[in-house]
Enzyme design. Sequence first.
Site, PDB file in Angstrom:
ATOM      1  CG  ASP A 150      -2.282   0.643   0.858  1.00 28.97           C
ATOM      2  OD1 ASP A 150      -2.287   1.815   0.428  1.00 28.97           O
ATOM      3  OD2 ASP A 150      -3.327  -0.018   0.987  1.00 28.97           O
ATOM      4  CG  HIS A 199      -4.665   2.380  -2.076  1.00 22.28           C
ATOM      5  ND1 HIS A 199      -4.646   2.953  -0.827  1.00 22.28           N
ATOM      6  CD2 HIS A 199      -5.973   2.334  -2.443  1.00 22.28           C
ATOM      7  CE1 HIS A 199      -5.886   3.243  -0.449  1.00 22.28           C
ATOM      8  NE2 HIS A 199      -6.702   2.882  -1.410  1.00 22.28           N
ATOM      9  CD  GLU A 255     -10.325   3.890  -0.906  1.00 21.51           C
ATOM     10  OE1 GLU A 255     -11.115   4.585  -0.275  1.00 21.51           O
ATOM     11  OE2 GLU A 255      -9.302   3.381  -0.416  1.00 21.51           O
TER      12      GLU A 255
HETATM   13  C1  ACM Z   1     -10.676  -0.478   0.917  1.00 20.15           C
HETATM   14  O1  ACM Z   1     -11.067  -0.423   2.075  1.00 20.15           O
HETATM   15  N1  ACM Z   1     -10.183   0.616   0.328  1.00 20.15           N
HETATM   16  C2  ACM Z   1     -10.742  -1.693   0.136  1.00 20.15           C
END
Ligand code: ACM
Length: 614
Positions: A150, A199, A255
Amino acid sequence: MRLQSRFLTALLVLLGLLSCSPREQLMVIPRPASVQMLRGRCDLNNAPVYESKDASIPPEGYLLELGKNRIHISSSDDAGAFYARVTLYHICRQYGAEAPAMRIVDSPRFSYRGAHIDVSRHFFDKDVICKQLRMFASLKLNRFHWHLTDGTGWRLQIDAYPELTAGIPHYTKEDVREVLSLADSLHITVIPEIEMFGHSEEVLAVYPELRCGGNPEHPSEYCIGSEKTFEFLETVLGEVIDLFPSEYIHIGGDEANMAVWEACPRCQARMKAEGMAEVRQLQSYGIQRIEKFVNSRGRKIIGWDEILEGGLAENAVVMSWRGEEGGRKAAGMGHDVIMTPGSHCYIDAYQDAPYKEPTAFGGYVPLSKVYSYDPAPEDMPGREHVLGAQTNLWTEQVPVPEHLEYMLYPRVFAIAEVDWSPAEGKDYSEFRQRALFRLKQAHEDGYNSFDLENEVGERKEYLEPVQHVAVGCPVSYETTYADSYTGGGDSALTDGLFGSWTFQSRWQGFLNKDVIVTIDLGETKDIHEIKADFTQWRTAWICMPVEVSFEISDDGVNFRQLGTEVGGFDLEDLRPMYHFFSWNGDASGRYVKVLGRINERKWGWLFIDEIIVN
Ligand code: ACM
């Protein structure tokens, strides 16, 4: 009559026809599908254990019979035999030397029974992970979703790209093999997650050539217009596939800030070349290319529910996290899904009254909420495509292993039961007793946990409707609330009902603006008190108002100031806060106006629920 029925009950128990008397309650988690207590006792120290195979028993299921002098296990596969032994272990632990004779027929409701841990936001070493796998297996969970990458840190050794992990804590391939070897012995499949296409700040920081062109301020998305991105990701995934035997590889997909691709000349060129009208299709293009690669290596992908946008890859499994909608949609389309909705499965949220808890991330997801979840209710189209459910533990606010366990247990007990036990016969208070029992054992074994025994529970105002002068009176809005947080609509502020500990329940949200509302009391009334309930959840960009003013009017046009309460709250404080801004005095009028002022920057949300007038 009463005596007669007690006599009958005693008789049935004696005959072994009633399955379980309360005194003989089996404290196993997850609750087995069927337990029949029999006459007599089983000598656990001396009874030999026999095993046999029976092809008619469902996958992972088992039959466990405790007779006086022998114990018998049947299953159709090794996992079933393993779970029979797990149950037997817990029976031994509960009863000691001698247990009631019994017959347990058991098999899981779902084939995917998962728990997720984010090791990017905070790193937890292989021993911490192995310790949790032992607990997961004892709960008959069979999937560990390992969130390895991440924006805050890449945690897996990749031989081709050593800079990914240079100077930060991470797992070597040898560490991973150790974890995988333990997981295998515990019948747990480890599913690695390699995040794309968002991410990914940590990757772009060391390999800036994978960034989009034209927007250096947005370094979290890979450039989908560049072939270098696919070279990199396929090389990484190649090493991941060589290391992890899992049929499924999680490729993230959540996201992404698609505005980055809108502004990138290479991404725009790719869209043009592929005849795409929308940038969402570009994400879908990327996911589908990666899926083809993963499929070509004999594996399948799982992605967060955003991978539905712009066209779903052919064999992809969807992990539904933004509520259940994504999962329902994908299941309806015939895709397999894993349910992890934030409302019930995000255990980075508070599990009790926020004022007494360590800072958490999301809303309020107590044990009862996780337990209440049904991943595949009867009215769900395509419910046969629901593989199971999973808790997710993101670790922004979870710095150390003790805290990790505090967040996991007992909520993981609940997901284990949701995933394994039949939907029929759920009983939270009975489950809670078993959870307390099991927590004591977990503590003996060196696990930390939330203190379930001293749980405070839901906000008391939420549970008790209030009566006041404005209940049922119409409210007019000078500023409007957001569609995503209506709190129940125009009647929410005068319905006599308060918001929960969590901002997601009954609170009304106003984005980047003041709250200005007027209540029409219907006729002129003497009033002595006005109170407006606000909350702050800084982790969700919800702030307290800097001040709240109260006004009154006879005609709804000309208002008189009654007073103002200045907030003075620390708008950066991450801990949730609740406050009644109020005015007290003597006044009379028909219209009551409440003005909640947002900070000077007009940044973030204001969340209000009931306005009380007395
Ligand atoms: C997430 O919680 N962004 C998968």
